[in-house]
Design a protein around this motif. Sequence first.
Motif, PDB file in Angstrom:
ATOM      1  N   HIS A 233      21.187 -10.785 -17.430  1.00  0.00           N
ATOM      2  CA  HIS A 233      21.040 -11.956 -18.307  1.00  0.00           C
ATOM      3  C   HIS A 233      20.188 -13.033 -17.632  1.00  0.00           C
ATOM      4  CE1 HIS A 233      22.252 -15.837 -20.104  1.00  0.00           C
ATOM      5  NE2 HIS A 233      22.301 -15.139 -21.239  1.00  0.00           N
ATOM      6  N   ASP A 234      20.475 -13.308 -16.362  1.00  0.00           N
ATOM      7  CA  ASP A 234      19.713 -14.324 -15.630  1.00  0.00           C
ATOM      8  C   ASP A 234      18.252 -13.915 -15.475  1.00  0.00           C
ATOM      9  OD1 ASP A 234      22.013 -15.801 -15.406  1.00  0.00           O
ATOM     10  OD2 ASP A 234      22.465 -15.154 -13.355  1.00  0.00           O
ATOM     11  N   GLY A 235      18.024 -12.610 -15.213  1.00  0.00           N
ATOM     12  CA  GLY A 235      16.657 -12.123 -15.031  1.00  0.00           C
ATOM     13  C   GLY A 235      15.831 -12.225 -16.300  1.00  0.00           C
ATOM     14  N   ILE A 236      16.461 -11.906 -17.441  1.00  0.00           N
ATOM     15  CA  ILE A 236      15.747 -11.991 -18.726  1.00  0.00           C
ATOM     16  C   ILE A 236      15.495 -13.455 -19.088  1.00  0.00           C
ATOM     17  CG2 ILE A 236      15.949 -11.552 -21.205  1.00  0.00           C
ATOM     18  CD1 ILE A 236      17.430  -8.959 -20.499  1.00  0.00           C
ATOM     19  N   SER A 237      16.486 -14.310 -18.824  1.00  0.00           N
ATOM     20  CA  SER A 237      16.336 -15.729 -19.136  1.00  0.00           C
ATOM     21  C   SER A 237      15.217 -16.363 -18.326  1.00  0.00           C
ATOM     22  CB  SER A 237      17.653 -16.473 -18.865  1.00  0.00           C
ATOM     23  OG  SER A 237      18.687 -15.972 -19.669  1.00  0.00           O
ATOM     24  N   ALA A 285      16.838  -3.055 -19.078  1.00  0.00           N
ATOM     25  CA  ALA A 285      16.160  -4.178 -18.440  1.00  0.00           C
ATOM     26  C   ALA A 285      15.131  -3.594 -17.482  1.00  0.00           C
ATOM     27  CB  ALA A 285      17.161  -5.044 -17.683  1.00  0.00           C
ATOM     28  N   ILE A 286      13.897  -4.087 -17.577  1.00  0.00           N
ATOM     29  CA  ILE A 286      12.819  -3.517 -16.772  1.00  0.00           C
ATOM     30  C   ILE A 286      12.090  -4.617 -16.011  1.00  0.00           C
ATOM     31  CG2 ILE A 286      11.169  -3.583 -18.710  1.00  0.00           C
ATOM     32  CD1 ILE A 286      10.011  -0.947 -17.519  1.00  0.00           C
ATOM     33  N   GLU A 287      11.726  -4.295 -14.796  1.00  0.00           N
ATOM     34  CA  GLU A 287      10.951  -5.211 -13.960  1.00  0.00           C
ATOM     35  C   GLU A 287       9.539  -4.653 -13.807  1.00  0.00           C
ATOM     36  OE1 GLU A 287      10.826  -6.594  -9.260  1.00  0.00           O
ATOM     37  OE2 GLU A 287      12.752  -6.039 -10.159  1.00  0.00           O
ATOM     38  N   ILE A 288       8.535  -5.461 -14.135  1.00  0.00           N
ATOM     39  CA  ILE A 288       7.145  -5.008 -14.020  1.00  0.00           C
ATOM     40  C   ILE A 288       6.743  -5.007 -12.549  1.00  0.00           C
ATOM     41  CG2 ILE A 288       4.757  -5.484 -14.631  1.00  0.00           C
ATOM     42  CD1 ILE A 288       5.658  -6.555 -17.252  1.00  0.00           C
ATOM     43  N   LEU A 289       6.116  -3.923 -12.106  1.00  0.00           N
ATOM     44  CA  LEU A 289       5.673  -3.791 -10.721  1.00  0.00           C
ATOM     45  C   LEU A 289       4.375  -4.566 -10.507  1.00  0.00           C
ATOM     46  CD1 LEU A 289       6.271   0.057 -10.358  1.00  0.00           C
ATOM     47  CD2 LEU A 289       7.696  -1.762  -9.409  1.00  0.00           C
ATOM     48  N   GLY A 335       6.426  -0.321 -14.660  1.00  0.00           N
ATOM     49  CA  GLY A 335       7.619  -1.034 -14.207  1.00  0.00           C
ATOM     50  C   GLY A 335       8.711  -0.092 -13.757  1.00  0.00           C
ATOM     51  N   LYS A 336       9.837  -0.691 -13.382  1.00  0.00           N
ATOM     52  CA  LYS A 336      11.014   0.100 -13.005  1.00  0.00           C
ATOM     53  C   LYS A 336      12.231  -0.430 -13.736  1.00  0.00           C
ATOM     54  CE  LYS A 336      12.028  -2.617  -8.825  1.00  0.00           C
ATOM     55  NZ  LYS A 336      12.269  -2.553  -7.357  1.00  0.00           N
ATOM     56  N   ILE A 337      13.098   0.484 -14.157  1.00  0.00           N
ATOM     57  CA  ILE A 337      14.306   0.116 -14.892  1.00  0.00           C
ATOM     58  C   ILE A 337      15.371  -0.307 -13.883  1.00  0.00           C
ATOM     59  CG2 ILE A 337      16.154   1.014 -16.355  1.00  0.00           C
ATOM     60  CD1 ILE A 337      13.968   2.821 -17.635  1.00  0.00           C
ATOM     61  N   VAL A 338      15.894  -1.523 -14.058  1.00  0.00           N
ATOM     62  CA  VAL A 338      16.849  -2.069 -13.080  1.00  0.00           C
ATOM     63  C   VAL A 338      18.247  -2.249 -13.671  1.00  0.00           C
ATOM     64  CG1 VAL A 338      15.044  -3.221 -11.744  1.00  0.00           C
ATOM     65  CG2 VAL A 338      16.128  -4.424 -13.658  1.00  0.00           C
ATOM     66  N   GLY A 339      18.374  -2.057 -14.971  1.00  0.00           N
ATOM     67  CA  GLY A 339      19.703  -2.210 -15.570  1.00  0.00           C
ATOM     68  C   GLY A 339      19.758  -1.604 -16.958  1.00  0.00           C
ATOM     69  N   ILE A 340      20.958  -1.227 -17.383  1.00  0.00           N
ATOM     70  CA  ILE A 340      21.182  -0.702 -18.730  1.00  0.00           C
ATOM     71  C   ILE A 340      21.913  -1.766 -19.534  1.00  0.00           C
ATOM     72  CG2 ILE A 340      22.172   1.145 -20.121  1.00  0.00           C
ATOM     73  CD1 ILE A 340      20.009   2.128 -18.196  1.00  0.00           C
TER      74      ILE A 340
END
Length: 980
Positions: A233-237, A285-289, A335-340
């Motif tokens: 939630h914090d990462g998306i926000s 939730a995905i983080e772009i590399l 990117g890489k998936i960091v959460g479901i």
Amino acid sequence: MLTTKIFFRKTKGGNIFKTVREHYLRDDIYCGFKTCTKCKGKRNIVLDEQDSGAKSSLISSPYFLVLDTNIILDQIDLLEEDVITNVIILQTVLEEIRHKSATVYKKLKAIIGSPMRKFFVFINEHHRETYIEREPGEKINDRNDRAIRVAVKWYNTHLKSNNDNINVVLLTDDVENRTHATEEGLFVVSMEDYIASLNNASFLLDKLCKRSYASNTQGPDLFPCHLTPAEVHDGISSGKLLQGTFLASRENFLEGNVNVEGREKPIFVQGRSHLNRAVDGDIVAIEILPDTQWSSPSEIVLQDEEGADADDVTEDEKILRKQNLPKPQEIMPTGKIVGIIRRKWRQYCGILQPSAIKGNIKHLFVPAERKIPKIRVETRQAEILSKQRIIVALDSWPRNSRYPLGHFVRALGNIGDKDTENEVLLLEHDVPHSRFSDAVLSFLPKLPWVITETDVAQREDLRHLDICSVDPPGCTDIDDALHCRNLSNGNFEVGVHIADVSHFIRPGTALDKEAALRATTVYLVDKRIDMVPELLSSNLCSLRGKEERFAFSAIWEIDPDANIINTRFCKSIICSRQAMTYEEAQLKIDDATQHDALAVSLRGLNQLAKKLKKKRLDNGALTLASPEIRFQVDSETHDPIDVEAKKIRETNSMVEEFMLLANISVAEKILAEFPECAMLRRHPEPPQSNFEPLIKAAKNQGFIINTNTGKELARSLEETKKETNPYFNTMLKILATRCMLQAVYFISGMQQQEEFKHYGLACPIYTHFTSPIRRYADIIVHRLLAVCIGADATYPELLDKKKNHLLCQNLNYRNRMAQYAGRASVALHTHIFFRDRVQDEEGYILFVRKNALQVLIPKYGLEGILYLNSTSSSVSFTYNSEDQSQTCGDVVFRAFDPIVVQMSLDRSNVQHEKLFFKLVKPEIPDFSISPLKIETTDATEKKSTVKEVLKRKPEMEKSQQETINVQSKKGEKKKKKKKN
């Protein structure tokens, strides 16, 4: 007894609002036991200690079960078995289930509704002695667990006061809840211990959900940890993370994409650790590399770790190198998936791949859907199940497990059996196909059904008109009929008469809700899955010949130049003179000796339809194409005995034109009356990038395709013709179809006016009105139109645009799944047709790839890949990227060139039978057989390529045997290591 809670709330304006919540408690709520003498009030006897269910070695006396919420959520597949009876379902648990899972709630309600199962719902939240208040600081889950324990304790006390020697057993897998229950003196058991204790019920152990036991698996961590919900939630926000839907690749198990709303292109994900246990459809939730780590999809198919060490899951590069993957061409955001965020798991069909170790209960399940990973399951029936198609449910995916864990649900039937395979494709495409319930059937009209004088008074009587229907052969759900007659002023009266299904399906009934859920009739090769019961679809609503029926009519006055003078709509009664096939209608039109009323009507309709079509095409409507085939099936076995491409006649176009006219006219009417809540259908304009394959293919043939507007595209397609290749224009239109986006239903108030247009039809507004027997959208449109003309009353849900927006989402989903199921049925029957056949067929090259030819076989409507440069062959091909050609000696292959291939079926893989192509003409000596993966073209998706290169048949058999020998030796080595 009444308990109250008072809350005070201060508004922004400073006002104080007082809220009083009242909760009523009673002491006359029945416990459900047959012998209870203390309970007052209505006695709905459910629980019977004389037949208290399965015998358990843990419990000596008669017993009843109380289940906590997670037991039901996790173990619903097991609870559906008849072995488990005499169960108390607390209101607390039932409400939690209702809020957490609609699917499980529906299954649980079905179990409760079965008298044989003896599942009793106890209203503990309104019982004076079992209701509890939530304590300050107590979490809602802890409060609910405490409420369950209080209810179990009350049952024990209540039964002892009746002198009943009955145990009430709490089933829970929550360790903390079990600890508290034990401290409070309750009889508490885990689900696994309880099932293991039952006599002659070891088969139930196969159905145990493994979600609760995931933490017990041992081994090194193979995947990174998922972030916690708070961290996600914090990462998306903060914008560090993005949220989207994960779509796995069919071609490469180490790749996938995440579609993020608002981004034009998906985010590419490559490598096992970056995929991080995401399953197709999950919200992640995905983080772009960093852009230095961006990559692109590989061009070679990679289905599984073939040849890789089974315990090495970290060396993706080694696996990729083994497949000789070419260097990336077009770099994509990666990117890489960091959460479901939300799992979208469902039950999957497939086959069991038994363990090589004798007596082992752990096996791998291979899903029929290639995008789903293999699933590790435990079963004691491997020998039996390995010969059948089975259903498995996903439970969990621990960090230390290469594959997700799941459990066996049920067997469907023998692999290869047509009925079994039909069931698989319906389940895999989520097509509701169970029999209609008694509640649904109770809303059908009673037979004999007759038209009364009251009906005649409320409708326009059109039984005097020469109306007829024109449909495909064998059609029994006849939605539409037409008529045309001359008017005294030289104009024509034309009518489209549509089955009045909404007369029989009233809003809010069980019949209406079931039709809304199913959304569409699904047409398979050998059967039809109806949206509404057969009494309506094939009888009372079907506009059969020489039978009086209710209709909803659209009637126009049209001048000889096909201009619309006026339009009106009415509820009517009709009597079709004849139900004709397209061929019969065409013969009647073409036979100059026929001058009866129907022949004259059909000729008038045909002439007007040609003028209407010319106007549409001049306005920029597209005439696209897709290869469609028709099977002739055996009347007894329903197996395919012949197949041919569908023939399109003038009468097909005639019916189509007037259905389009009716749909457009109705759309205009309902939008004018209901600008915010009209149900319409739009076809978005494709982005220009979608047209690149079409433009490139045409350019290589010396043609320019203009895609700036739909009108320019239509003109370009009509002008690109080759005298030397009569099928060339059709193939271009097939490619154009693939460039299109999908048409979708929507509510007018949820889109801007400029988004309403239908690109393919080149019209500003469109809807579906003409097929209410097989499409629920048409029923809604009928209801809106009926209100417009004063033929029926409105109701709140009809004008609720938010509810209807959700309804549209279901309609679009079901419509898409129905299309996919239909194609899968064609593929299945094509396989059945080729099981004992080897034959040569003419085809055309659609695309030339670096290492393959993409081929279309018009006769069967099939498309697939013929691979080149086989390692088993001395033949070498040279690829020219400029003109996209393949050269071998004097033979050159270009797009749209005709070829001849030999077609046969390889059945060595029981999960995925394959059609194989062998190049026959032009002849190239020593060229190997190559496989074809069946795919039918569609306007909405790009088709996948085939998965491997097949050697010549003798070499293939030799290779397969060598693979088996290698695997056998590996298995023996592993056994020796374990012994040592």
